[in-house]
Design a protein around this motif. Sequence first.
Motif, PDB file in Angstrom:
ATOM      1  N   HIS A  75      -4.904  -1.569  -3.375  1.00  0.00           N
ATOM      2  CA  HIS A  75      -4.640  -1.445  -1.945  1.00  0.00           C
ATOM      3  C   HIS A  75      -5.600  -0.525  -1.202  1.00  0.00           C
ATOM      4  O   HIS A  75      -5.637  -0.554   0.034  1.00  0.00           O
ATOM      5  CB  HIS A  75      -3.214  -0.949  -1.732  1.00  0.00           C
ATOM      6  CG  HIS A  75      -2.188  -1.894  -2.265  1.00  0.00           C
ATOM      7  ND1 HIS A  75      -1.826  -3.045  -1.601  1.00  0.00           N
ATOM      8  CD2 HIS A  75      -1.475  -1.878  -3.408  1.00  0.00           C
ATOM      9  CE1 HIS A  75      -0.921  -3.688  -2.307  1.00  0.00           C
ATOM     10  NE2 HIS A  75      -0.688  -3.009  -3.410  1.00  0.00           N
ATOM     11  N   PHE A  76      -6.325   0.307  -1.934  1.00  0.00           N
ATOM     12  CA  PHE A  76      -7.193   1.293  -1.301  1.00  0.00           C
ATOM     13  C   PHE A  76      -8.591   1.206  -1.888  1.00  0.00           C
ATOM     14  O   PHE A  76      -8.742   1.152  -3.119  1.00  0.00           O
ATOM     15  CB  PHE A  76      -6.650   2.713  -1.535  1.00  0.00           C
ATOM     16  CG  PHE A  76      -5.282   2.934  -0.954  1.00  0.00           C
ATOM     17  CD1 PHE A  76      -5.126   3.262   0.386  1.00  0.00           C
ATOM     18  CD2 PHE A  76      -4.144   2.802  -1.738  1.00  0.00           C
ATOM     19  CE1 PHE A  76      -3.862   3.453   0.930  1.00  0.00           C
ATOM     20  CE2 PHE A  76      -2.877   2.991  -1.210  1.00  0.00           C
ATOM     21  CZ  PHE A  76      -2.738   3.323   0.130  1.00  0.00           C
ATOM     22  N   PRO A  78       0.805  -1.217   0.000  1.00  0.00           N
ATOM     23  CA  PRO A  78       0.000   0.000   0.000  1.00  0.00           C
ATOM     24  C   PRO A  78       0.847   1.281   0.000  1.00  0.00           C
ATOM     25  O   PRO A  78       0.523   2.247  -0.691  1.00  0.00           O
ATOM     26  CB  PRO A  78      -0.824  -0.108   1.285  1.00  0.00           C
ATOM     27  CG  PRO A  78      -0.925  -1.573   1.540  1.00  0.00           C
ATOM     28  CD  PRO A  78       0.394  -2.142   1.065  1.00  0.00           C
TER      29      PRO A  78
END
Length: 144
Positions: free
Chosen positions: A114-115, A84
């Motif tokens: 990752h988000f 991330p």
Amino acid sequence: MTAPRLDVHAAAPDVHAAMAGVDAAASGPLGPALAELVRIRVSQINGCALCLSIHTRAAEAAGEGPDRLQALASWRGSSLFTGPERAAFGLAEAMTLISDAGVPDGVLAAAREHFDETRLTHLVWTIAAINAWNRVGIAASPPA
């Protein structure tokens, strides 16, 4: 310490407060350590000594150690950063150097891995905010 060329806080406290509010609202969901690492990386690229100083101290207060802070400028070659964090740094670099190639689809896709949509949007706003702070800080600070 040399006086600033422009006292942006005193001359426009309402704008300064609004910008601080945007910055705080943007970075909240990211957590202090990631937000500060992103701010430092952008400030390294932009060459804002004032912001580097402020955000390095803030990163240390958030628990970042000297090894990661020293490796941040060369994060691609370091094993000290998570997936991330790497995605966030890649997006931060693309947005900061936006005239080079815009934000490539691959960079955004890596960040999406990752988000979630909310945290990714907060990351984008955090990157935009530190870029604005860097430009104001560089304009207001005396030349080195």
